[in-house]
Design a protein around this motif. Structure first.
Motif, short mmCIF file in Angstrom:
data_model
loop_
_atom_site.label_atom_id
_atom_site.label_comp_id
_atom_site.label_asym_id
_atom_site.label_seq_id
_atom_site.Cartn_x
_atom_site.Cartn_y
_atom_site.Cartn_z
N TYR A 159 -2.19 15.69 -28.15
CA TYR A 159 -2.66 14.31 -28.02
C TYR A 159 -3.57 13.90 -29.18
N CYS B 258 -10.63 14.77 -23.30
CA CYS B 258 -10.79 16.21 -23.43
C CYS B 258 -12.22 16.58 -23.06
N TYR C 139 -6.37 9.52 -23.40
CA TYR C 139 -6.53 10.96 -23.19
C TYR C 139 -8.01 11.33 -23.22
N ALA D 298 -4.06 10.62 -19.44
CA ALA D 298 -3.64 12.01 -19.58
C ALA D 298 -4.84 12.91 -19.82
N SER D 299 -4.72 14.13 -19.33
CA SER D 299 -5.79 15.12 -19.53
C SER D 299 -5.34 16.45 -18.97
N THR E 83 -10.56 13.77 -15.37
CA THR E 83 -9.42 12.97 -14.94
C THR E 83 -9.81 11.91 -13.91
#
Length: 306
Positions: free
Chosen positions: A187, A140, A138, A53-54, A60
């Motif tokens: 997240y 970021c 995840y 997820a991102s 990604t």
């Protein structure tokens, strides 16, 4: 006048490239609203599922490649000439949940063997069954670099798009799947509450030490590298296979498009891959303004980008 169905409780606004709606606290491109509804109603994760997820433009493609190479390393040794990542774009190696659920194609997900690996840009509230239903990885990124990367990407669709338009959208929280801070914090909080279910990574740390972060990823997935693999250089092979320079050089990432609904060439995914490029596009005042907005939104959470 555009009309939205009452259950969406959504506001509509034009954004930098496509119309979007504000629903459940997040901005979604209108074509992704059906996916968000379907994911909340029908997505049933298996305990050994893994979701990458991102937010868009936060690493990604790289994390998709790293996670796929790590999970598939026994079937496809990373040094092998026939490895899927040598002939396919990383996004072709794992299904995109929004793409499946917006078109009612989730049956394709059901027939995949376990453990399944998937990708999403959705904020966590849009995939509520994911945690603690399965594992989530995840990533970021500094929002300043994210804004620059998004601008370059979107210019492949809208050549006259000004950077100031994208920058203001980020500051306003009106980027796709944003606000940035709410997406990241969802997240982040899940990772601090359930570290065995959510692995929270930073793009900048991945750049500084990809090998150590791959080891961390493998441990989180329950697939730690063995002594034999370490001695054989498996981690280094994954680092090389998934490196920006190597992926960018492959024909699979030079030709074709990402999606019929998003006709961006695949090479748009491999522009720079560095950290700190924002200094070439933002004034000091712009950078300070965005840093302050993000710091204010994240105050007291324990998460910072500085």
């Amino acid at each position: 006048m555009r009309t939205l169905c009452p259950p969406c409780r959504a506001r509509w606004r034009p954004t930098v490239s496509r119309s979007s709606v504000f629903t459940q606290g997040f901005w979604l491109r209108d074509i992704h609203v059906p996916a968000a509804i379907a994911l909340q109603r029908r997505f049933k994760p298996r305990p050994d599922d893994v979701i990458v997820a991102s937010l868009p433009k936060c690493g990604t493609t790289w994390l998709n490649a790293l996670t796929f190479a790590t999970m598939a390393r026994r079937a496809y040794p990373p040094a092998g000439a026939d490895h899927p990542l040598r002939r396919l774009n990383p996004h072709q190696c794992l299904p995109f949940l929004e793409g499946l659920f917006k078109g009612g194609r989730e049956a394709e997900l059901e027939v995949l063997p376990s453990p399944r690996l998937m990708n999403t840009h959705m904020p966590l509230p849009m995939v509520p069954s994911a945690v603690p239903g399965c594992r989530v990885v995840y990533v970021c990124r500094d929002p300043k670099d994210m804004a620059v990367s998004a601008w370059h990407f979107l210019r492949r669709l809208q050549t006259d798009l000004a950077f100031s338009v994208v920058f203001e959208s980020v500051c306003d929280g009106a980027v796709a799947f944003g606000p940035v801070w709410d997406h990241v914090l969802g997240y982040w909080r899940a990772s601090t509450a359930m570290p065995d279910k959510v692995l929270f990574l930073r793009y900048e740390e991945l750049l500084r030490d990809p090998a150590e972060n791959i080891r961390k990823l493998a441990r989180f997935l329950g697939m730690p590298f063995s002594a034999v693999e370490d001695e054989g250089g498996t981690v280094d092979d994954i680092v090389h296979l998934c490196s920006f320079g190597h992926l960018k050089s492959l024909d699979a990432n030079k030709t074709g498009h990402l999606d019929p609904l998003l006709p961006v060439p695949r090479d748009a995914l491999f522009r720079n891959g560095a950290s700190g490029d924002w200094v070439n596009h933002m004034t000091a005042a712009m950078a300070s303004r965005l840093d302050k907005i993000v710091a204010d939104k994240m105050r007291g959470t324990g998460l910072t980008f500085q």
